[in-house]
Design a protein around this motif. Structure first.
Motif, PDB file in Angstrom:
ATOM      1  N   THR A 147       0.813  -1.216   0.000  1.00  0.00           N
ATOM      2  CA  THR A 147       0.000   0.000   0.000  1.00  0.00           C
ATOM      3  C   THR A 147       0.848   1.268   0.000  1.00  0.00           C
ATOM      4  N   LEU A 148       2.181   1.124  -0.001  1.00  0.00           N
ATOM      5  CA  LEU A 148       3.043   2.303  -0.032  1.00  0.00           C
ATOM      6  C   LEU A 148       2.811   3.092  -1.321  1.00  0.00           C
ATOM      7  N   ASP A 149       2.734   4.386  -1.202  1.00  0.00           N
ATOM      8  CA  ASP A 149       2.546   5.278  -2.344  1.00  0.00           C
ATOM      9  C   ASP A 149       3.926   5.645  -2.902  1.00  0.00           C
ATOM     10  N   PRO A 150       4.265   5.230  -4.137  1.00  0.00           N
ATOM     11  CA  PRO A 150       5.586   5.530  -4.696  1.00  0.00           C
ATOM     12  C   PRO A 150       5.918   7.021  -4.714  1.00  0.00           C
ATOM     13  N   SER A 151       4.917   7.858  -4.953  1.00  0.00           N
ATOM     14  CA  SER A 151       5.185   9.294  -4.972  1.00  0.00           C
ATOM     15  C   SER A 151       5.541   9.806  -3.583  1.00  0.00           C
ATOM     16  N   GLN A 152       4.914   9.219  -2.560  1.00  0.00           N
ATOM     17  CA  GLN A 152       5.237   9.604  -1.190  1.00  0.00           C
ATOM     18  C   GLN A 152       6.628   9.113  -0.811  1.00  0.00           C
ATOM     19  N   VAL A 153       6.979   7.906  -1.256  1.00  0.00           N
ATOM     20  CA  VAL A 153       8.324   7.382  -1.013  1.00  0.00           C
ATOM     21  C   VAL A 153       9.369   8.302  -1.640  1.00  0.00           C
ATOM     22  N   ALA A 154       9.139   8.696  -2.887  1.00  0.00           N
ATOM     23  CA  ALA A 154      10.078   9.581  -3.581  1.00  0.00           C
ATOM     24  C   ALA A 154      10.206  10.916  -2.855  1.00  0.00           C
ATOM     25  N   ALA A 155       9.080  11.465  -2.423  1.00  0.00           N
ATOM     26  CA  ALA A 155       9.111  12.753  -1.732  1.00  0.00           C
ATOM     27  C   ALA A 155       9.854  12.647  -0.403  1.00  0.00           C
ATOM     28  N   ASN A 156       9.634  11.560   0.327  1.00  0.00           N
ATOM     29  CA  ASN A 156      10.342  11.374   1.594  1.00  0.00           C
ATOM     30  C   ASN A 156      11.837  11.139   1.372  1.00  0.00           C
ATOM     31  N   ALA A 157      12.185  10.476   0.278  1.00  0.00           N
ATOM     32  CA  ALA A 157      13.597  10.265  -0.043  1.00  0.00           C
ATOM     33  C   ALA A 157      14.275  11.593  -0.356  1.00  0.00           C
ATOM     34  N   VAL A 158      13.600  12.433  -1.121  1.00  0.00           N
ATOM     35  CA  VAL A 158      14.149  13.754  -1.437  1.00  0.00           C
ATOM     36  C   VAL A 158      14.287  14.584  -0.159  1.00  0.00           C
ATOM     37  N   ALA A 159      13.314  14.485   0.739  1.00  0.00           N
ATOM     38  CA  ALA A 159      13.391  15.192   2.019  1.00  0.00           C
ATOM     39  C   ALA A 159      14.572  14.691   2.851  1.00  0.00           C
ATOM     40  N   THR A 160      14.901  13.424   2.720  1.00  0.00           N
ATOM     41  CA  THR A 160      16.043  12.867   3.441  1.00  0.00           C
ATOM     42  C   THR A 160      17.350  13.461   2.933  1.00  0.00           C
ATOM     43  N   VAL A 161      17.456  13.626   1.626  1.00  0.00           N
ATOM     44  CA  VAL A 161      18.634  14.291   1.065  1.00  0.00           C
ATOM     45  C   VAL A 161      18.753  15.701   1.626  1.00  0.00           C
ATOM     46  N   ALA A 162      17.646  16.429   1.638  1.00  0.00           N
ATOM     47  CA  ALA A 162      17.658  17.802   2.151  1.00  0.00           C
ATOM     48  C   ALA A 162      18.092  17.845   3.610  1.00  0.00           C
ATOM     49  N   PHE A 163      17.604  16.886   4.417  1.00  0.00           N
ATOM     50  CA  PHE A 163      17.989  16.834   5.826  1.00  0.00           C
ATOM     51  C   PHE A 163      19.496  16.629   5.971  1.00  0.00           C
ATOM     52  N   LEU A 164      20.062  15.720   5.191  1.00  0.00           N
ATOM     53  CA  LEU A 164      21.490  15.432   5.321  1.00  0.00           C
ATOM     54  C   LEU A 164      22.368  16.523   4.713  1.00  0.00           C
ATOM     55  N   VAL A 186      16.601   3.947  -4.633  1.00  0.00           N
ATOM     56  CA  VAL A 186      17.773   4.784  -4.899  1.00  0.00           C
ATOM     57  C   VAL A 186      17.771   5.259  -6.351  1.00  0.00           C
ATOM     58  N   ASN A 187      17.421   4.386  -7.283  1.00  0.00           N
ATOM     59  CA  ASN A 187      17.319   4.804  -8.680  1.00  0.00           C
ATOM     60  C   ASN A 187      16.268   5.900  -8.847  1.00  0.00           C
ATOM     61  N   MET A 188      15.138   5.731  -8.164  1.00  0.00           N
ATOM     62  CA  MET A 188      14.077   6.734  -8.209  1.00  0.00           C
ATOM     63  C   MET A 188      14.544   8.041  -7.571  1.00  0.00           C
ATOM     64  N   LEU A 189      15.310   7.935  -6.491  1.00  0.00           N
ATOM     65  CA  LEU A 189      15.833   9.125  -5.834  1.00  0.00           C
ATOM     66  C   LEU A 189      16.785   9.877  -6.750  1.00  0.00           C
ATOM     67  N   ALA A 190      17.623   9.144  -7.483  1.00  0.00           N
ATOM     68  CA  ALA A 190      18.557   9.784  -8.408  1.00  0.00           C
ATOM     69  C   ALA A 190      17.805  10.594  -9.464  1.00  0.00           C
ATOM     70  N   VAL A 191      16.647  10.100  -9.872  1.00  0.00           N
ATOM     71  CA  VAL A 191      15.826  10.823 -10.849  1.00  0.00           C
ATOM     72  C   VAL A 191      15.258  12.104 -10.235  1.00  0.00           C
ATOM     73  N   ASN A 192      14.880  12.050  -8.970  1.00  0.00           N
ATOM     74  CA  ASN A 192      14.136  13.141  -8.347  1.00  0.00           C
ATOM     75  C   ASN A 192      14.964  14.111  -7.519  1.00  0.00           C
ATOM     76  N   ALA A 193      16.231  13.792  -7.263  1.00  0.00           N
ATOM     77  CA  ALA A 193      17.068  14.660  -6.425  1.00  0.00           C
ATOM     78  C   ALA A 193      18.311  15.097  -7.204  1.00  0.00           C
ATOM     79  N   PRO A 194      18.262  16.216  -7.875  1.00  0.00           N
ATOM     80  CA  PRO A 194      19.412  16.658  -8.661  1.00  0.00           C
ATOM     81  C   PRO A 194      20.646  16.973  -7.835  1.00  0.00           C
ATOM     82  N   ASP A 195      20.475  17.156  -6.510  1.00  0.00           N
ATOM     83  CA  ASP A 195      21.620  17.463  -5.652  1.00  0.00           C
ATOM     84  C   ASP A 195      22.186  16.220  -4.964  1.00  0.00           C
ATOM     85  N   LEU A 196      21.727  15.027  -5.326  1.00  0.00           N
ATOM     86  CA  LEU A 196      22.316  13.797  -4.812  1.00  0.00           C
ATOM     87  C   LEU A 196      23.711  13.644  -5.423  1.00  0.00           C
TER      88      LEU A 196
END
Length: 290
Positions: A147-164, A186-196
């Protein structure tokens, strides 16, 4: 041995124990392969990852400082396990450790401590935080993952980058390493986080070809030679990376099964492949996050 990417199919299709299908379907498939329900009942516990296996870096290892923390996610609080060298001096590169589809369990905490011992600040987010965190019941974990929402996962992953990026003990550089579901994340995060700054995906599902141009981080991609399902996407991913002139390296580990890095899975763990991939991973992260 590892080899360059090949489109040659493996001789047999392995069971992938980390996929999110229900236990009944899993046992039906296993029964067909084992020949009987009784044989399947004996084999099934061997295929399941067991958190009871001894950790490589134990929780109270004096070389590591580990703690449970929370930080702001995209739409709520994220839970996570943070590990860093106990004798840390100065600011270090930071690494997001993304769990498999079993959630933030003792094995992933152990992996985070291994990363910390290599000279990084390691953060293992619990992507089941929207449900209150990873349940102790494996069956419940499987149900919730569906039931995990992929868009929510991506958004939380991007927020994790911002936190670090602004973490007080970090040097501002952020990498990510993920396994199975986490590799795909991680592949999805690379797509969505240009500052990774660096991305390492272990046997992770590939992003869509049209999303590859959005990737800025250099990629290190590990695949298991017997993992037919995941490997089916390698060639298209490689072509898209080449066409977009992205920095990447792909390694396929001959004879290894999906989840070969997970030392808590007796049937899946491949020490030779795991050690080789881990050495490459740490060298890559040290180069990119220094």
């Amino acid at each position: 041995m590892t080899r360059p990417v090949s489109t040659r199919p493996p001789a047999a299709r392995p069971l992938i124990t980390h996929l999110t299908f229900d236990r009944r379907r899993f046992m039906q498939q296993l029964t067909r392969l084992a020949g009987s329900g009784a044989a399947a009942a004996v084999i099934a516990p061997m295929l399941a990852a067991s958190s009871a296996q001894a950790a490589i870096v134990v929780e109270n290892d004096p070389r590591v400082k580990g703690e449970d923390i929370t930080y702001p996610g995209s739409g709520g609080e994220m839970k996570a396990y943070l590990a860093r060298p106990a004798d840390q001096k100065g600011k270090l590169g930071t690494v997001i450790v993304v769990h498999e589809n079993r959630g933030l369990n003792p094995h992933i905490r152990d992996v985070a401590r291994r990363v910390a011992l290599e000279g990084f600040v390691a953060l293992a987010p619990d992507f089941m935080s929207p449900f209150g965190g990873t349940p102790n019941d494996d069956e419940k974990v499987r149900e919730l993952f569906q039931t995990l929402d992929p868009s929510q996962v991506a958004a939380n992953a991007v927020a994790t980058v911002a936190f670090l990026k602004s973490y007080k003990d970090g040097n501002g550089k952020v990498g990510a390493v993920g396994f199975c579901w986490g590799g795909g994340t991680v592949n999805m995060l690379a797509v969505n986080a240009p500052d990774l700054d660096a991305a390492v995906a272990y046997y992770g599902m590939q992003p869509k070809a049209e999303d590859v141009p959005k990737i800025h981080a250099p990629l290190l991609l590990h695949y298991a030679g017997l993992d037919q399902r995941t490997n089916a996407g390698i060639d298209a991913f490689r072509k898209a990376l080449e066409a977009a002139h992205k920095q990447y390296a792909i390694y396929v580990y001959e004879g290894a099964n999906h989840a070969f890095n997970n030392d808590t899975s007796e049937a899946r763990y491949d020490k030779k492949a795991a050690d080789l991939a881990w050495g490459r991973t740490i060298a890559f992260l040290k180069e990119k996050l220094a």
